[in-house]
Design a protein around this motif. Structure first.
Motif, short mmCIF file in Angstrom:
data_model
loop_
_atom_site.label_atom_id
_atom_site.label_comp_id
_atom_site.label_asym_id
_atom_site.label_seq_id
_atom_site.Cartn_x
_atom_site.Cartn_y
_atom_site.Cartn_z
N GLU A 1 0.83 -1.20 0.00
CA GLU A 1 0.00 0.00 0.00
C GLU A 1 0.86 1.26 0.00
N GLU A 2 2.03 1.19 0.62
CA GLU A 2 2.93 2.33 0.61
C GLU A 2 3.56 2.53 -0.77
N LEU A 3 3.66 1.44 -1.54
CA LEU A 3 4.31 1.49 -2.83
C LEU A 3 3.43 2.13 -3.90
N PHE A 4 2.15 1.76 -3.93
CA PHE A 4 1.28 2.31 -4.96
C PHE A 4 -0.19 2.21 -4.53
N TYR A 5 -1.03 2.91 -5.28
CA TYR A 5 -2.48 2.74 -5.18
C TYR A 5 -3.01 2.62 -6.60
N TYR B 1 16.57 8.65 -5.37
CA TYR B 1 15.27 8.16 -4.93
C TYR B 1 14.46 9.21 -4.15
N GLU B 2 14.80 10.46 -4.33
CA GLU B 2 14.12 11.51 -3.58
C GLU B 2 12.90 12.06 -4.31
N THR B 3 12.86 11.90 -5.62
CA THR B 3 11.76 12.46 -6.39
C THR B 3 11.19 11.39 -7.32
N GLY B 4 10.07 11.73 -7.95
CA GLY B 4 9.49 10.86 -8.95
C GLY B 4 8.07 10.41 -8.61
N ARG B 5 7.23 10.42 -9.65
CA ARG B 5 5.88 9.86 -9.57
C ARG B 5 5.63 9.13 -10.88
N GLY C 1 10.05 6.95 -4.78
CA GLY C 1 11.17 7.40 -5.61
C GLY C 1 12.03 6.28 -6.13
N SER C 2 12.27 5.25 -5.33
CA SER C 2 13.11 4.14 -5.79
C SER C 2 12.39 3.32 -6.85
N PHE C 3 11.08 3.16 -6.70
CA PHE C 3 10.33 2.41 -7.70
C PHE C 3 10.32 3.17 -9.03
N VAL C 4 10.12 4.49 -8.96
CA VAL C 4 10.13 5.30 -10.18
C VAL C 4 11.51 5.27 -10.83
N ALA C 5 12.57 5.27 -10.04
CA ALA C 5 13.92 5.18 -10.59
C ALA C 5 14.11 3.87 -11.34
N GLY C 6 13.56 2.78 -10.82
CA GLY C 6 13.64 1.50 -11.51
C GLY C 6 12.89 1.51 -12.82
N LEU C 7 11.69 2.11 -12.82
CA LEU C 7 10.93 2.24 -14.06
C LEU C 7 11.70 3.06 -15.08
N HIS C 8 12.32 4.13 -14.61
CA HIS C 8 13.08 5.00 -15.51
C HIS C 8 14.27 4.27 -16.11
N ARG C 9 14.94 3.44 -15.31
CA ARG C 9 16.09 2.70 -15.83
C ARG C 9 15.66 1.75 -16.94
N TYR C 10 14.50 1.13 -16.78
CA TYR C 10 13.98 0.26 -17.82
C TYR C 10 13.73 1.05 -19.10
#
Length: 281
Positions: free
Chosen positions: A123-127, A231-235, A258-267
């Motif tokens: 739940e903290e990761l996404f909705y 990992y400080e920013t990103g949506r 922020g870390s999840f968005v960074a992973g998406l961006h790397r992909y």
């Protein structure tokens, strides 16, 4: 009234009889209440109440006399008055909220904090939001909040029209936008045509948007903004490809992690740099 007139009056949020009366007063000029009732079909038992309501809202004025008459204010004055009316309503709403703010916070903040302690990592990761207007609304908010970059990964960007004003706003603020399309050879004939129409329009109207085409199938689609490796920013909003699920039943995931968005961006970066081309025939 014509449909166009109806649409214009909708913005004043008038009742049906009020709309009819004001429309006729604008067209006919000064007249008496009985004459207006006869001209519009508004019951005579209601016409004075209707006119009083219009006068109280500031849209018409009373001309004293025997009999008294009514006249619409100039169209520009009506629009200005409508704006003032809405502003007063908003100010009143703010005052009402302020009056209950302390009690509301005292009552619900402890309950919310207690409930938040039980939130799971997922739940903290996404909705999630439904695909369609809810997901388009979330996407528009991403463009409006972006301060640096927007990355789009899409099959054909068929929803571009729904987010175009937000796209324009982001570009006007100097935000860089990168759109990674699925290569047309991986699309159906129908989606190829949709993609061609959209990307040709984007290339003509928004040449500053960078476009490339993934030669590999894309397991997900979505939009992400302002990723950072600290990992400080990103949506982001992400829709996983589910070909066996009808579009109207799908949901999209929204994350501010922020870390999840960074992973998406790397992909997206890897596809952009190594498995995409800059143009298609």
């Amino acid at each position: 009234m014509t449909d166009d007139a109806d649409a214009l009056f909708e913005h004043l949020e008038l009742k049906e009889y009020e709309t009819t009366a004001l429309n006729h007063l604008l067209r006919l000029g000064q007249t008496t209440a009985p004459n207006l009732a006869d001209a519009t079909g508004i019951p005579r038992a209601r016409i004075y109440t209707v006119l009083d309501d219009l006068a109280n809202q500031g849209y018409i004025k009373l001309i004293p006399g025997r009999p008294k008459q009514y006249k619409a204010k100039p169209p520009a004055a009506i629009l200005e008055q409508a704006q003032q009316n809405r502003q007063r309503e908003y100010e009143q709403f703010c005052d009402e909220l302020e009056a209950v703010q302390e009690a509301f916070l005292d009552r619900f903040e402890p309950l919310y904090e207690q409930a938040s302690d039980d939130i799971t990592p997922a739940e903290e990761l996404f909705y999630v939001v439904d695909v369609g207007e809810p997901s388009e609304r979330e996407t528009r908010s991403l463009y409006r909040e972006a301060t640096d970059t927007v990355h789009v990964i899409t099959k054909s960007f068929e929803y571009f029209e729904a987010v175009e004003p937000a796209v324009q706003d982001a570009l006007d603020r100097g935000v860089s936008i990168y759109a990674l399309f699925l290569h047309p050879e991986n699309l159906s004939a129908e989606n190829q045509a949709k993609q061609r129409t959209t990307r040709e329009y984007i290339a003509d109207a928004y040449p500053e948007i960078a476009i490339r085409f993934s030669t590999e199938l894309l397991p997900w689609r979505g939009t992400l903004i302002d990723p950072s490796m600290d990992y400080e920013t990103g949506r982001a909003i992400v829709l996983v490809e589910e070909t066996d699920v009808p579009l109207h039943m799908r949901q999209a995931a929204v994350t501010e992690n922020g870390s999840f968005v960074a992973g998406l961006h790397r992909y997206v970066e890897l596809i952009w740099e190594h498995e995409s081309v800059g143009s298609v025939e």
